[in-house]
Structure formats: structure tokens, C-alpha cells
Write a protein that holds these residues in place. Structure first.
Motif, PDB file in Angstrom:
ATOM      1  N   UNK A  44       0.829  -1.211   0.000  1.00 55.39           N
ATOM      2  CA  UNK A  44       0.000   0.000   0.000  1.00 55.39           C
ATOM      3  C   UNK A  44       0.861   1.258   0.000  1.00 55.39           C
ATOM      4  N   UNK A  45       0.300   2.330  -0.501  1.00 57.04           N
ATOM      5  CA  UNK A  45       1.008   3.604  -0.493  1.00 57.04           C
ATOM      6  C   UNK A  45       1.403   4.054  -1.878  1.00 57.04           C
ATOM      7  N   UNK A  46       1.676   5.321  -2.001  1.00 50.64           N
ATOM      8  CA  UNK A  46       1.936   5.880  -3.316  1.00 50.64           C
ATOM      9  C   UNK A  46       3.327   5.576  -3.847  1.00 50.64           C
ATOM     10  N   UNK A  47       4.194   4.942  -3.037  1.00 46.54           N
ATOM     11  CA  UNK A  47       5.471   4.488  -3.575  1.00 46.54           C
ATOM     12  C   UNK A  47       5.299   3.334  -4.542  1.00 46.54           C
ATOM     13  N   UNK A  48       4.219   2.568  -4.369  1.00 48.30           N
ATOM     14  CA  UNK A  48       3.979   1.408  -5.225  1.00 48.30           C
ATOM     15  C   UNK A  48       5.085   0.380  -5.114  1.00 48.30           C
ATOM     16  N   UNK A  49       5.629   0.206  -3.917  1.00 45.52           N
ATOM     17  CA  UNK A  49       6.777  -0.677  -3.703  1.00 45.52           C
ATOM     18  C   UNK A  49       6.405  -2.132  -3.973  1.00 45.52           C
ATOM     19  N   UNK A  50       7.206  -2.776  -4.787  1.00 44.53           N
ATOM     20  CA  UNK A  50       6.953  -4.174  -5.140  1.00 44.53           C
ATOM     21  C   UNK A  50       7.421  -5.099  -4.028  1.00 44.53           C
ATOM     22  N   UNK A  51       6.623  -6.079  -3.727  1.00 40.88           N
ATOM     23  CA  UNK A  51       7.005  -7.079  -2.716  1.00 40.88           C
ATOM     24  C   UNK A  51       8.185  -7.904  -3.215  1.00 40.88           C
ATOM     25  N   UNK A  52       9.121  -8.154  -2.319  1.00 41.24           N
ATOM     26  CA  UNK A  52      10.297  -8.951  -2.666  1.00 41.24           C
ATOM     27  C   UNK A  52      10.233 -10.374  -2.138  1.00 41.24           C
ATOM     28  N   UNK A  53       9.618 -10.559  -0.970  1.00 42.19           N
ATOM     29  CA  UNK A  53       9.681 -11.862  -0.302  1.00 42.19           C
ATOM     30  C   UNK A  53       9.152 -13.006  -1.169  1.00 42.19           C
ATOM     31  N   UNK A  54       7.973 -12.884  -1.812  1.00 36.73           N
ATOM     32  CA  UNK A  54       7.498 -14.001  -2.640  1.00 36.73           C
ATOM     33  C   UNK A  54       8.468 -14.353  -3.762  1.00 36.73           C
ATOM     34  N   UNK A  55       9.067 -13.339  -4.384  1.00 35.86           N
ATOM     35  CA  UNK A  55      10.007 -13.589  -5.476  1.00 35.86           C
ATOM     36  C   UNK A  55      11.274 -14.251  -4.947  1.00 35.86           C
ATOM     37  N   UNK A  56      11.799 -13.733  -3.842  1.00 33.23           N
ATOM     38  CA  UNK A  56      12.996 -14.328  -3.244  1.00 33.23           C
ATOM     39  C   UNK A  56      12.755 -15.775  -2.851  1.00 33.23           C
ATOM     40  N   UNK A  57      11.581 -16.021  -2.302  1.00 31.50           N
ATOM     41  CA  UNK A  57      11.280 -17.375  -1.839  1.00 31.50           C
ATOM     42  C   UNK A  57      11.194 -18.349  -3.009  1.00 31.50           C
ATOM     43  N   UNK A  58      10.585 -17.911  -4.095  1.00 30.31           N
ATOM     44  CA  UNK A  58      10.485 -18.789  -5.263  1.00 30.31           C
ATOM     45  C   UNK A  58      11.858 -19.053  -5.865  1.00 30.31           C
ATOM     46  N   UNK A  59      12.715 -18.064  -5.827  1.00 35.85           N
ATOM     47  CA  UNK A  59      14.057 -18.262  -6.367  1.00 35.85           C
ATOM     48  C   UNK A  59      14.846 -19.291  -5.586  1.00 35.85           C
ATOM     49  N   UNK A  60      14.535 -19.434  -4.321  1.00 31.25           N
ATOM     50  CA  UNK A  60      15.234 -20.428  -3.512  1.00 31.25           C
ATOM     51  C   UNK A  60      14.821 -21.848  -3.877  1.00 31.25           C
ATOM     52  N   UNK A  61      13.677 -21.991  -4.571  1.00 30.57           N
ATOM     53  CA  UNK A  61      13.234 -23.270  -5.156  1.00 30.57           C
ATOM     54  C   UNK A  61      13.093 -24.391  -4.142  1.00 30.57           C
ATOM     55  N   UNK A  62      12.678 -23.993  -2.960  1.00 35.43           N
ATOM     56  CA  UNK A  62      12.399 -25.013  -1.952  1.00 35.43           C
ATOM     57  C   UNK A  62      11.389 -24.430  -1.002  1.00 35.43           C
ATOM     58  N   UNK A  63      10.339 -25.179  -0.695  1.00 39.02           N
ATOM     59  CA  UNK A  63       9.298 -24.616   0.142  1.00 39.02           C
ATOM     60  C   UNK A  63       9.203 -25.266   1.498  1.00 39.02           C
ATOM     61  N   UNK A  64       9.356 -24.474   2.537  1.00 36.73           N
ATOM     62  CA  UNK A  64       9.045 -24.963   3.873  1.00 36.73           C
ATOM     63  C   UNK A  64       7.545 -24.956   4.101  1.00 36.73           C
ATOM     64  N   UNK A  65       6.811 -24.214   3.257  1.00 39.15           N
ATOM     65  CA  UNK A  65       5.367 -24.131   3.400  1.00 39.15           C
ATOM     66  C   UNK A  65       4.713 -24.845   2.237  1.00 39.15           C
ATOM     67  N   UNK A  66       3.609 -25.560   2.445  1.00 34.30           N
ATOM     68  CA  UNK A  66       2.965 -26.325   1.380  1.00 34.30           C
ATOM     69  C   UNK A  66       2.512 -25.416   0.247  1.00 34.30           C
ATOM     70  N   UNK A  67       2.722 -25.907  -0.998  1.00 33.81           N
ATOM     71  CA  UNK A  67       2.169 -25.222  -2.145  1.00 33.81           C
ATOM     72  C   UNK A  67       3.006 -24.086  -2.679  1.00 33.81           C
ATOM     73  N   UNK A  68       4.195 -23.848  -2.115  1.00 33.63           N
ATOM     74  CA  UNK A  68       5.044 -22.765  -2.604  1.00 33.63           C
ATOM     75  C   UNK A  68       6.263 -23.378  -3.290  1.00 33.63           C
ATOM     76  N   UNK A  69       6.253 -23.377  -4.631  1.00 31.87           N
ATOM     77  CA  UNK A  69       7.360 -23.863  -5.439  1.00 31.87           C
ATOM     78  C   UNK A  69       7.765 -25.282  -5.063  1.00 31.87           C
ATOM     79  N   UNK A  70       6.826 -26.105  -4.671  1.00 26.00           N
ATOM     80  CA  UNK A  70       7.151 -27.496  -4.407  1.00 26.00           C
ATOM     81  C   UNK A  70       5.927 -28.343  -4.688  1.00 26.00           C
ATOM     82  N   UNK A  71       6.083 -29.478  -5.370  1.00 23.65           N
ATOM     83  CA  UNK A  71       4.938 -30.318  -5.685  1.00 23.65           C
ATOM     84  C   UNK A  71       4.411 -31.002  -4.447  1.00 23.65           C
ATOM     85  N   UNK A  72       3.157 -31.482  -4.492  1.00 21.36           N
ATOM     86  CA  UNK A  72       2.613 -32.197  -3.341  1.00 21.36           C
ATOM     87  C   UNK A  72       3.512 -33.361  -2.956  1.00 21.36           C
ATOM     88  N   UNK A  73       3.710 -33.522  -1.671  1.00 23.46           N
ATOM     89  CA  UNK A  73       4.627 -34.555  -1.199  1.00 23.46           C
ATOM     90  C   UNK A  73       4.179 -35.046   0.158  1.00 23.46           C
TER      91      UNK A  73
END
Length: 630
Positions: free
Chosen positions: A336-365
Motif C-alpha cells: 500500500x502507499x503511493x510508492x507502489x513498492x513491489x514485494x520482494x519476499x514471494x520472489x525471493x522465496x520462489x528463487x530459492x526453489x524449496x518450500x518450507x510451506x505447502x504449495x510454494x514452489x514445491x509439488x505435493x509430497x
């Protein structure tokens, strides 16, 4: 009762009001210059000891600011609760709100949605509290108040409320006690003043007023003193100030009455009080206990049982962990806000290519995963780094996207004696996750989500990130690590709160993220089975290299440079702990000396760098005039 009422004749005729009364006109005049606020930091009187409850220091609230959101909401609830106890709420026809200093300087621009200061105050007056309010309902409820021009005081008494007329922004004035000042005044239909009080949001969600400068959150979390353990009341009466109320103002027959002379000082004190790092270290040596054990036993004097402490600590960690998950799985691309700042965390997390949380860049397991708020029950349940299958794992190639196969561009001339470096990609998984977690938490905070003050909202990413790092990459007993880390960190936070400040409005960012780095460094060292001396040394290193850090948020938002800053501070906290572990007790500066240095630095720092957005990046970065402020 916490409220200091200044009432005119209407309330003075009420004989049942056993409060410390004084005429409204006798209020101390507000300071006319912002530059004078640092005087209070040097003149303030220290409490008898540093011990407060861990569950006051780590409290659950909402973003984006503990000083500008959580504190004002608590102040609003305190005010309305006291009006109810005085039986004058039904007479209230108008409420006037004055905001001073830093609250006003960074508030007016954010009137619509960002700092949530007006939203927090009004919803607090309606009876909401930061721990239980649903963050997604804040904006709609606030818009209804603006549209309908009505306020439901305490949830059951509706009055007319005009935002433009009833909320005043005194950014050029500062009340005597603290830069984050508020004054609430209630009037009847004839315009007679029923009651008024000044509150100060002093950082970390703590709220004080002129006569209650020590056990701040007591008046929010324990309004009925008759059921509050005496250890939580004791410090309030250690100051040489008159009592706020006579014994008759408290409910009779209660087990814990603060004016009950039968309660000895021993009963009204924690078993292991400490006022400095040296005294804390002496306690650990005398009783052969860790810092976490000292804090744990002090919590029991606040009325908590063993299971209560355990459940509350894990509840705090659960909210922290859920905050990380929310941050890395966020779908909205910008904050939120007029800076329009882009979120980094989701992109950084996907780049790490491993999910500690279900459904984030990892197939069902069926492999074990740590879900939000949960702790693995056995060492085997921890998730290790992904292992390649065979010596030459086959990497899939996205043939549908030609850019995926394109070689990275090399910048530089190839006919030069010094050839350009080839493209490389660093991969330090543990550190990358540490940075990602810290950014995730503060992006949730910036969007007004559920947060834990650690020790403030603005610094809330550092401690959860380091603790998550310990659980995922180091600990073989996560529950014990959570307990040890948070209890140790809270002891360090208590020392800063007593000896200096945890408010950016008083001390700049060194008072928030610097303290958070120190707390996290100490907690990390404690989880590495360090001696208490090494833990305090880690905390000292954590703050020493943050002294003088300023707070100059662009456009007054807790976004730039605030969010990325937490990534650096989380890494710095781990580095500080590693340095202390390698030093074998050899050091030159004690934690107490560093805390005193921070206090002096805070008092010398210009108010322009104390959360006011009047200098630094806040003025050098230009926001296009075509972008509306609100």
C-alpha cells in the motif's frame, strides 16, 4: 486506575470519582519546538529495575507501526474503558483528539490507510484491541466512520464524529513526556468538558501518561488491578510521585490490591530483579542459571504457571511463523502507499526453489513440512536441503520460454587486457532464507497485517527471521530453542527499555532495529549453548555497530529503507553471535556501556532523523507530484 483526569465542574460534582484531579487549565504547556524532545531522554527517571513481562515486550498486534498504530489503539481503549468505569460514557456527546509531534508529522499524510494512526485511535475508542482485531476489517470500519460521521464508543454508545473537526494534527508541537503524544477529551451535549487525558506511545506498543511512566501495558492488559499480581504493579509505586487514586477507588476484597500494606516488597517483586547487564550476569553466576531461566522464573511471579508460559511463548512464535508464511505467499504484488513498492519476499522465496510451506514452489509430497505456527516433534521431521538424485541430476528446461535458455549477457569489452568476469550466481541457502524471512515479516507489517512487536513493529522482521533460521538449520529441539531464544531476547530488550529507549521517535532507528539486532544476537548465542557472558557480548556487538542509525522513512511509510534494512540486520545479528562465540570472553565494551552510548547518541541526534521524515532519504528521494498523498 490509570487515567489522570482533569475535569471541570460537571464531573467535579460527582462525589464517587476518587481520582487525582486538577484543573484542565493547569496542564503543562506543550513544547513549541520539535528540537526540544531529546531533553526528556536525558531527564527521565529510571525505574527500580528492568524486569517487565516478556508478554508485554512481545505483544501481538497489527501493522504498520507499534508507535503509530498499536500504541494509539491501546490508548483509545484505555480512555474509553476508564470512561465506562467512571459511569460518564453515556453523557459523552463529542470526543476531541489532538495528535502531537511525530504522530502528527507522519500521520496526516497517511490519513487514508498507511500508518493507520487515525484508524487505530478510532477503532480503539470503539473497543477494539490490537491483539484480537481482524486486520482486514480495519479499513472498511474506518471508512464507515468517515462516511456516516458516527463513532460507536465502547461498542455501545454512538456519537457524532466529524474527522475534519474532531481530530487535530499538532505536528509543530510536542507534549513534555514523549514525541508521540495524544490528548483525548470528552464533552457532553452542552460542551462541558467531562474528562481528558494525555497518552504517549513510547515504542513497542507501550502506552504511558504523565503519572504512569513504568508499567505501561498494565493499564491495557490489566485494567482491573484487583486481579493483577503485585509484581506487575510494584514498579509503578517505586517512583516518588503521588498515587493516582485513593484506596477506595480500587475494587474491594481483591486478592491483589496495590495499596494493600500487607503485601511485602518481596511479594511484590520478581524473584530475580535486574537493572543492568552486569546485575543480570551476576544473577546467572550466583544461582547457576541461564538468562532464559532467570526470565522464566520472573514470569511466574507475574501469575503465570509453567503451562501458561509455555503456551504463550509458542503462541508468539506461531504468530511470527504465520507472518513469515503470509509474507512469502502474498499474491498482491505491491505494498500500500503511493510508492507502489513491489514485494520482494514471494520472489525471493520462489528463487530459492524449496518450500518450507505447502504449495510454494514445491509439488505435493508426503515428506514432513513445517506449517505455519507448528513445530516439528522430532529431529527427523526437519526439512534438509534438497538432495540431487544421482551424481548428474537432469535439470528441466522450459522450452516454451526462449528467454529461459538464453545465456546471460556479459558486460565489458573482450578485447581488453582485463577481461570481464563471467556471470556467477551466489547461493548461500541459509543466509538467503534468513534475508527472505526478515523481508517477508516487514512486508506483512507494511501492509497492516498481524504482527508481533519485536520489540517494535518497524523492527519486527529481525527476531522472527533469526529464530526461523535456528529452527530450520540448527536446532534439534525446536520447542526448547523457541523458549530459550525468546526469553533470552526479552531480557536484553528489557535492559534497553530501562537504560535507553526502544522508540524511533526518541532515538532513531538504532532504538528499534538496533535493539532488535542486539536481542536476536543474544538469543542466537543462547541457542548455541553459550555462557551468559557470551550472550551479553553478542548483544553488545549487535547494538555497537548500529549506533547512530537514523529513521528517515520515505513518505513516512514503514517501507523504504525499512524493509530491506531488516534483511541486513538479521544477517548482522547472526554474525554478531558468531563473533562473540569465537572471542572466548575477550572483549572491550560491555552491553551496559553500549546501552548508555545509545542513550547519549539518541539525545544528541537531530529530531529530523527520529521518525519525522524531515531529512535524509525522506527528502532526497522525490515522489512525483502526480501521485496523490491520500
Amino acid at each position: 486506575m490509570s487515567l489522570l483526569f482533569r475535569q471541570r465542574s460537571l464531573v467535579s460534582r460527582c462525589s464517587n470519582l476518587s481520582f487525582f484531579l486538577r484543573p484542565f487549565a493547569s496542564a503543562r504547556p506543550a513544547l513549541s519546538k520539535l528540537e526540544r524532545v531529546s531533553e526528556n531522554l536525558q531527564e527521565r527517571q529510571l525505574p527500580e529495575h528492568a524486569v517487565i513481562s516478556t508478554f508485554d515486550l512481545f505483544s501481538i498486534g497489527v501493522g504498520p507501526s507499534s508507535s503509530h498504530t498499536v500504541g494509539p489503539m491501546r490508548a483509545g481503549k484505555i480512555f474509553i474503558t476508564d470512561l465506562k468505569e467512571l459511569n460518564v460514557l453515556a453523557k459523552v456527546a463529542t470526543v476531541k483528539i489532538n495528535l502531537y509531534g511525530s504522530l502528527a508529522a507522519t500521520g496526516r499524510r497517511q490519513l487514508r490507510s498507511i500508518h493507520h494512526t487515525p484508524q487505530a485511535i478510532l477503532l480503539g475508542l470503539e473497543g477494539s484491541d490490537p491483539e484480537t482485531i481482524i486486520p482486514t476489517t480495519i479499513e472498511s470500519r474506518y471508512n464507515n466512520i468517515l462516511t456516516d460521521k458516527s463513532l460507536l464508543l465502547g461498542g455501545d454508545h454512538r456519537i457524532h464524529y466529524d474527522m475534519d473537526r474532531d481530530m487535530l494534527w499538532r505536528w509543530d508541537q510536542v507534549l513534555p513526556t514523549h514525541p508521540n503524544g495524544m490528548r483525548f477529551s470528552a464533552f457532553d451535549e452542552d460542551g462541558n468538558l467531562l474528562a481528558t487525558n494525555e497518552y504517549y506511545s513510547v515504542g513497542g506498543g507501550f502506552v504511558v501518561n504523565e503519572k504512569t511512566k513504568v508499567d505501561e501495558n498494565l493499564f491495557y492488559k490489566g485494567v482491573d488491578k484487583s486481579v493483577v499480581p503485585p509484581a506487575r504493579l510494584h514498579q509503578m509505586h517505586s517512583l516518588t510521585e503521588p498515587s493516582l487514586s485513593s484506596p477506595s477507588s480500587e475494587p474491594s476484597g481483591g486478592p491483589f490490591t496495590p495499596h494493600d500494606e500487607s503485601i511485602s516488597n518481596d511479594e511484590a517483586s520478581p524473584p530475580y530483579p535486574f537493572e543492568s547487564g552486569n546485575s543480570l550476569l551476576a544473577l546467572t553466576q550466583k544461582h547457576n542459571m541461564t538468562i532464559a531461566q532467570i526470565v522464566y522464573d520472573n514470569e511466574k511471579s507475574f501469575g503465570y504457571l509453567d503451562e501458561d508460559i509455555h503456551q504463550k511463548i509458542l503462541r508468539i512464535w506461531s504468530v511470527m511463523d504465520e507472518c513469515i508464511q503470509t509474507g512469502v505467499t502474498a499474491k498482491v504484488p505491491t505494498l500500500p502507499g503511493r510508492l507502489g513498492l513491489r514485494r520482494r519476499a514471494p520472489i525471493l522465496y520462489r528463487r530459492l526453489m524449496r518450500g518450507f510451506y505447502p504449495g510454494v514452489m514445491s509439488p505435493p509430497s508426503n515428506d514432513p513440512k513445517i506449517e505455519a505456527g507448528s513445530l516439528p516433534t522430532a529431529p527427523g521431521d526437519l526439512i534438509d536441503a534438497p538432495e540431487s538424485e544421482g551424481e548428474n541430476p537432469v535439470r528441466s528446461v522450459n522450452t516454451a520460454n526462449p528467454s529461459a535458455k538464453r545465456a546471460p549477457r556479459v558486460v565489458g569489452a573482450f578485447d581488453h587486457p582485463l577481461l570481464p568476469e563471467p556471470p556467477r550466481k551466489t547461493m548461500i541457502p541459509a543466509v538467503d532464507f534468513l534475508s527472505c524471512y526478515a523481508i517477508a515479516v516487514n512486508e506483512v507489517n507494511a501492509s497492516g497485517g498481524r504482527i508481533v512487536t519485536s520489540p517494535t513493529n518497524g523492527a519486527a522482521g529481525v527476531i522472527p527471521a533469526v529464530l526461523k533460521y535456528i529452527i530450520e538449520f540448527i536446532s534439534d529441539d525446536p520447542e526448547k530453542s523457541v523458549m530459550t531464544f525468546l526469553l533470552t531476547a526479552s531480557a536484553i530488550g528489557m535492559l534497553f527499555k530501562r537504560g535507553s529507549t526502544i522508540s524511533a521517535a526518541e532515538g532513531g532507528c538504532q532504538a528499534e532495529v538496533g535493539v532488535a539486532c542486539s536481542m536476536a544476537a543474544g538469543g542466537f548465542a543462547a541457542c548455541m549453548v553459550s555462557s551468559p557472558e557470551t550472550v551479553l557480548q553478542a548483544a553488545e556487538i549487535g547494538i555497537e555497530h548500529n549506533l547512530g542509525l537514523t529513521c528517515d522513512p520515505i513518505d513516512g511509510l514503514v517501507q523504504v529503507p525499512c524493509i530491506s534494512e531488516k534483511s541486513f540486520l538479521a544477517v548482522k545479528a547472526v554474525t554478531a553471535a558468531q563473533l562473540s562465540l569465537a572471542s572466548h570472553g575477550v572483549y572491550s565494551v560491555t552491553l551496559d556501556e553500549a546501552i548508555e552510548a545509545m542513550r547519549l547518541t539518541a539525545s544528541d541526534m537531530s529530531v529530523k532523523y527520529k521518525e519525522t521524515s524531515l531529512s535524509g532519504l525522506a527528502t532526497t528521494v522525490k515522489i512525483p507530484l502526480t501521485v496523490p498523498a491520500w
